[in-house]
Design an enzyme around this catalytic site. Structure first.
Site, PDB file in Angstrom:
ATOM      1  N   GLN B 220      36.413  39.666  27.619  1.00 20.97           N
ATOM      2  CA  GLN B 220      36.836  40.993  28.063  1.00 20.97           C
ATOM      3  C   GLN B 220      38.287  41.265  27.676  1.00 20.97           C
ATOM      4  O   GLN B 220      38.766  42.392  27.815  1.00 20.97           O
ATOM      5  CB  GLN B 220      36.694  41.110  29.585  1.00 20.97           C
ATOM      6  CG  GLN B 220      35.260  40.989  30.063  1.00 20.97           C
ATOM      7  CD  GLN B 220      35.111  41.073  31.566  1.00 20.97           C
ATOM      8  OE1 GLN B 220      34.359  40.306  32.148  1.00 20.97           O
ATOM      9  NE2 GLN B 220      35.805  42.001  32.219  1.00 20.97           N
ATOM     10  N   ARG B 367      33.468  43.347  39.650  1.00 25.03           N
ATOM     11  CA  ARG B 367      33.915  44.692  40.024  1.00 25.03           C
ATOM     12  C   ARG B 367      34.835  44.679  41.246  1.00 25.03           C
ATOM     13  O   ARG B 367      34.679  45.515  42.144  1.00 25.03           O
ATOM     14  CB  ARG B 367      32.713  45.595  40.299  1.00 25.03           C
ATOM     15  CG  ARG B 367      32.105  46.261  39.043  1.00 25.03           C
ATOM     16  CD  ARG B 367      31.038  47.263  39.434  1.00 25.03           C
ATOM     17  NE  ARG B 367      30.680  48.185  38.393  1.00 25.03           N
ATOM     18  CZ  ARG B 367      29.503  48.192  37.747  1.00 25.03           C
ATOM     19  NH1 ARG B 367      28.602  47.275  38.019  1.00 25.03           N
ATOM     20  NH2 ARG B 367      29.237  49.119  36.850  1.00 25.03           N
ATOM     21  N   CYS B 368      35.783  43.743  41.300  1.00 22.86           N
ATOM     22  CA  CYS B 368      36.607  43.661  42.510  1.00 22.86           C
ATOM     23  C   CYS B 368      37.916  44.414  42.386  1.00 22.86           C
ATOM     24  O   CYS B 368      38.586  44.619  43.406  1.00 22.86           O
ATOM     25  CB  CYS B 368      36.850  42.209  42.906  1.00 22.86           C
ATOM     26  SG  CYS B 368      38.169  41.388  41.989  1.00 22.86           S
ATOM     27  N   GLU B 737      34.407  50.322  38.957  1.00 17.80           N
ATOM     28  CA  GLU B 737      34.223  49.384  40.050  1.00 17.80           C
ATOM     29  C   GLU B 737      34.074  50.052  41.409  1.00 17.80           C
ATOM     30  O   GLU B 737      33.674  49.392  42.383  1.00 17.80           O
ATOM     31  CB  GLU B 737      35.380  48.381  40.053  1.00 17.80           C
ATOM     32  CG  GLU B 737      35.352  47.563  38.772  1.00 17.80           C
ATOM     33  CD  GLU B 737      36.571  46.709  38.562  1.00 17.80           C
ATOM     34  OE1 GLU B 737      36.420  45.600  38.036  1.00 17.80           O
ATOM     35  OE2 GLU B 737      37.678  47.136  38.908  1.00 17.80           O
TER      36      GLU B 737
END
Lengths: 171, 783
Positions: B220, B367-368, B737
């Site tokens: 990523q 997705r935090c 997110e």
């Protein structure tokens, strides 16, 4: 071991180890890398292909078991440069994001529509419940399968009408 | 039909994705699709123990096995000074174990062979003699004075990693002393895993003749990976070519540098041929970055009318054996201090203590947004408990305490400056769309009949787009991002960005931004990401930062091109620069709309007919340092029915109203929300990675770690309000997110609401049917 397998209509003869999984045979020996591996417990369905017309998880079938059989992968969906209605429906309805589950999802959906050309949402969700997707939340996949079913029904209808029209031609 | 369209002004339109044509044909190119001549395969031998000393490793049988080219252990790496590597959290982590192992499934040895199967066979032949050591699986036990010290390599002989705090302790305590109402609750956010469908892997290819390392990797943040790899290996950065090809989902799992990448690279350097490493699903769940594992205690001080005064939070964070949490360097607990949420608290004080345990490293993933999931879940949970204590409607309590829209930019008591929001509008739209009043009536009728129906609200504020250089860096590199746009003579554009999508649709949405700014159609713009030799340096895609950072860079880069284009247009129109008007599609001469030149004309002129003294060509690069983060928000409502016989929860309806400012492509945003809410649903009801007292990971595969299927997943409803970010070049905020950050609290609040007549105030996730069933049985509702 030597095997003869028809993949996407083309006959392949190959030498495989008996323990080679069909998924790896497709990916590594035939370079059909659309079929993916997402797990090691036969849970995710990213490796789904059609085996004699029925969806199976190719990570759980040995390549030697495919000897004398027909396999269809995502690469076989398109014909004569035309996307299959399922492919165009997935595109139109945003039924994919990372695209990793997509080939298996398309093949499972293809298998469903072969036996049930007008499924309900619940039937679609049941039929695809062997295929995990991490991106879409499934909503748009269900929508796309419905869309494809309509397209395919329309194509059938057109074909029937065309056949009828040519049959009654007076020329 | 939502296929790529050639219309101009594509911003805000649901145009079909440019990525899809290859992906629906099976022509994506993911790491395991990479096949190179003479490529070998790597298989890693992992520890069966959570904590044990390594007495001896016997590799002789493996070395003699068919096809084997190399066997590596921690000792081999230690000789090259590579047995340990730095983490993004400033700690060190083992690449392969030397001396001892610290978690089950840790990397102990590696085999390189001609085929995948040969490598796996030979790995079985490696014999490791372990001496088991006492295990610390519970983070509270880790802090006991007599707990075994896990990290003997550290100077500080303690399992305590860090203490971090934010806010004003004294002011908060003063407010608590005088508060008429105090609500206190312990809340655990369980350990979960992002489990992208494509596991992690790489192909490392050292070419001695060219003196160049090419690394195809599930990344990523490919530029950061290149820099870290240069720091770890000592290879010069310009001789490392990192390529992150199509990525089959990341969800935060693919931000770190994993030992497997380093081992494959060492193997390729030693052997001079490409080495492929692709982990299995079990290796992915058991050894790569987990998410959450926060043990939180929150207290709210409030007035009896429900007005909140102060918030106090203490957290024990279980980080596993190495602190490898992928946070900006000054934020060991991420952005957890956003925990005051959407509410106007007078004061707050937040503490987090990180702890080592015998588990896999991680923490920040799935997705935090750097721990915002934990923060949002906590505040939305305890606000509901406060409403319950005060016998207030939870919607009313929220409306009473929202930061009002005229308070923005809002300075929060823990130091954030929220950019914009209209929380009341967002919640009211959600209440209206779901028919809240009718649902409450229905619930009252059902309660009278003894039926269990619940309504859960979550009104969260996100913080995404890290971030401003004065606060945010990763391994010292400021968290800007970048765009580079180049016009070809025929008016077509190639643009490259420093982010790296994993399915979020950047190839489409960044083309929309650039096309909008340059008067083109999205089809005229080719977007590329992930190749560190060609793309400008960026910090990557995670924490919903792509739109806030690279999205800003793309717009400003296009505007930089437009400045030059205006000069060329003036030359073509034969007027002064000040007399050139840009209408969004073409330049024209002021007062003479008939005399116009398109960007295509300008691009051609840039190569064929530039004004005297001007540099030919038409391109620009922009590195964007955002002035602030963006603060999207949402109002989510879940409606659940509980089966009294089994304890099973059925999600009858779920509505997500998001506000991420200006929307680039509503179809893509909706898809992000569907995916994120499905994750939130899984976290609320299905997912947990427990460890037993011996440190055995009890859910290391998809048989035990549950991922919802189409049959499990409810139907999602979505809507939105639009409150643009005032500081962002196109008014857009991140959103990817939000649905995971916002939804778990809505689900849990709904279940607790259904059970509230029984006096239930809290249930920890995941809410398995047996947990509800036990509660029902305690109350004599079921047998």
């Amino acid at each position: 071991m030597n095997i003869r397998v028809k993949v996407n209509g083309r006959l392949y003869e190959a030498d495989v180890e008996p323990r080679t999984l069909l998924a790896y045979f497709l990916r590594e020996q035939l370079n059909l890398t659309g079929t993916h591996i997402g797990c090691d417990t036969t849970t995710c369905g990213a490796c789904t292909v059609l085996f004699d017309g029925k969806p199976i998880k190719s990570c759980t079938v040995l390549a030697v078991q495919a000897d004398g059989h027909e396999v269809m992968t995502v690469e076989g969906l398109e014909s004569n440069g035309q996307l299959h209605p399922l492919q165009s429906a997935f595109w139109e309805d945003h039924a994919l994001q990372c695209g990793y589950c997509t080939p298996g999802m398309l093949m499972a959906a293809y298998g469903l529509l072969q036996t049930n050309p007008a499924p309900t949402d619940v039937e679609i969700r049941e039929a695809l419940s062997g295929n995990i997707c991490r991106c879409t939340g499934y909503m748009n996949i269900v929508k796309a399968v419905q869309n494809a079913a309509r397209k395919m029904a329309g194509e059938n209808q057109e074909a029937i009408e065309e056949a009828a029209a040519s049959g009654t031609s007076t020329d | 039909m939502a296929l790529p369209q050639t219309e101009l002004r594509p911003m805000g339109k649901p145009i079909g994705r440019k990525e899809d044509p290859r992906l629906i044909r099976g022509k994506g190119h993911y790491v395991d699709d990479v096949m190179l001549p003479n490529m070998l395969y790597l298989c890693i031998v992992r520890s069966p123990y959570a904590h044990a000393r390594i007495r001896r490793i016997d590799t002789s049988a493996a070395l003699a096995a068919p096809g084997v080219k190399l066997v590596l252990t921690g000792e081999d790496l230690a000789e090259m000074n590579l047995a340990w590597m730095p983490t993004l959290a400033g700690d060190q982590q083992m690449v392969m174990a030397t001396g001892k192992v610290l978690f089950q499934y840790q990397e102990v040895a590696a085999v390189v062979a001609e085929t995948r199967a040969q490598a796996e066979d030979a790995a079985q032949l490696i014999e490791v003699d372990y001496e088991p050591l006492p295990v610390v699986a519970d983070p509270f036990q880790a802090l006991e004075p007599d707990a075994p010290i896990l990290r003997e390599d550290k100077e500080k002989k303690s399992n305590h990693i860090f203490h971090w705090e934010a806010g004003d302790r004294e002011e908060t305590e003063a407010l608590f002393r005088d508060a008429p109402v105090v609500v206190k609750q312990n809340v655990r956010f369980p350990r979960v895993h992002p489990a992208p469908l494509e596991p992690c892997g790489c192909v490392s290819d050292w070419d001695a003749a060219r003196n160049k390392l090419t690394l195809y990797v599930t990344s990523q943040a490919p530029h950061v990976h290149r820099t870290v790899l240069a720091m770890v290996s000592g290879l010069p950065e310009h001789q490392i070519h990192v390529i992150s090809p199509d990525v089959g989902g990341g969800f935060g799992n693919k931000v770190p540098v994993y030992p497997g990448y380093v081992i494959a690279t060492v193997a390729s350097l030693k052997l001079g041929v490409p080495v492929k490493w692709i982990e299995t699903r079990t290796e992915n769940i058991a050894s790569t970055h987990f998410a959450r594992d926060y043990h939180m205690t929150a207290e709210i001080a409030a007035r009896e009318d429900g007005k909140v005064l102060a918030l106090r939070v203490k957290t024990i964070a279980d980080h596993g054996a190495f602190d490898a949490a992928a946070d900006p360097s000054k934020f060991p607990a991420g952005l957890f201090s956003i925990v005051t949420g959407s509410y106007d608290f007078k004061a707050a004080f937040v503490e987090v203590d990180g702890v080592y345990t015998n588990k896999a490293p991680g923490g920040v993933a799935y997705r935090c947004s750097f721990r915002v999931t934990e923060a949002s879940y906590l505040i939305e949970r305890v606000m509901n408990i406060l409403a319950q204590r005060l016998k207030m409607d939870p919607a009313e309590l929220r409306l009473k305490n929202f930061i009002r829209k005229e308070q923005f930019p809002y300075h929060s008591p823990t130091g954030w400056v929220y950019d914009s929001g209209d929380y009341e509008k967002t919640l009211k739209l959600a209440l209206e769309r779901i028919g809240y009043e009718e649902l409450r009536k229905e619930q009252a009728e059902k309660r009278a009949r003894g039926e269990l129906m619940g309504i859960g609200i979550s009104t969260f504020t996100e913080v995404v787009g890290a971030g401003p250089a004065h606060q945010f860096d990763i391994v010292g590199i400021k968290m800007f991002d970048s765009a580079q746009i180049r016009f070809h003579p025929t008016g077509k554009v190639i643009a490259r960005l420093g982010v790296r999508h994993q399915g979020q649709g950047h190839e489409t949405t960044f083309a929309q931004i650039i096309a909008e700014e340059l008067g083109l159609s999205a089809d005229d713009v080719l977007i590329e990401e992930g190749d560190t030799d060609t793309a400008p340096y960026g910090l990557g895609t995670y924490a919903s930062r792509s739109t806030p950072t690279a999205g800003g860079a793309a717009a400003l880069c296009a505007r930089r091109i437009r400045e030059k284009a205006r000069k060329i247009a003036a030359h073509l129109l034969e007027v002064g620069e000040d007399d050139v008007v840009w209408d969004g599609v073409a330049f024209s001469a002021k007062g003479l709309p008939g005399r116009a030149v398109s960007m295509k004309d300008v691009a051609f002129a840039a190569y064929t007919n530039v004004p005297e003294g001007m540099e030919p060509g038409l391109e620009a690069t922009y590195y964007y340092n955002p002035p602030n983060l963006t603060f999207p928000n949402g109002a989510y409502i879940a409606v659940v029915d509980i089966d009294k016989g089994t304890g099973a929860v059925k999600v009858r309806r779920f509505l997500a109203v998001d506000d991420c400012g200006n929307v680039i492509n509503p179809m893509v945003v909706e898809g992000q929300v569907h995916g994120g809410v499905t994750e939130g649903f899984a976290i609320a009801f299905m997912q947990d990675i427990p460890y037993d007292a011996d440190g055995n990971c009890l859910a290391p595969n998809l048989m035990d770690y549950l991922v919802p299927t189409s049959a499990d997943t409810p139907h999602w409803e979505t809507d939105r309000t639009v409150t643009p970010s005032p500081h962002h070049p196109i008014g857009a905020k991140g959103v990817g997110e939000s649905p995971n950050v916002g939804s778990p609290a809505a689900f849990v609040n709904a279940v607790v609401d259904a059970l509230s007549p029984l006096g239930v105030e809290h249930i920890d996730m995941p809410i398995f049917p047996w947990k509800v069933w036990n509660i029902l049985r305690e109350h004599g509702i079921t047998e």
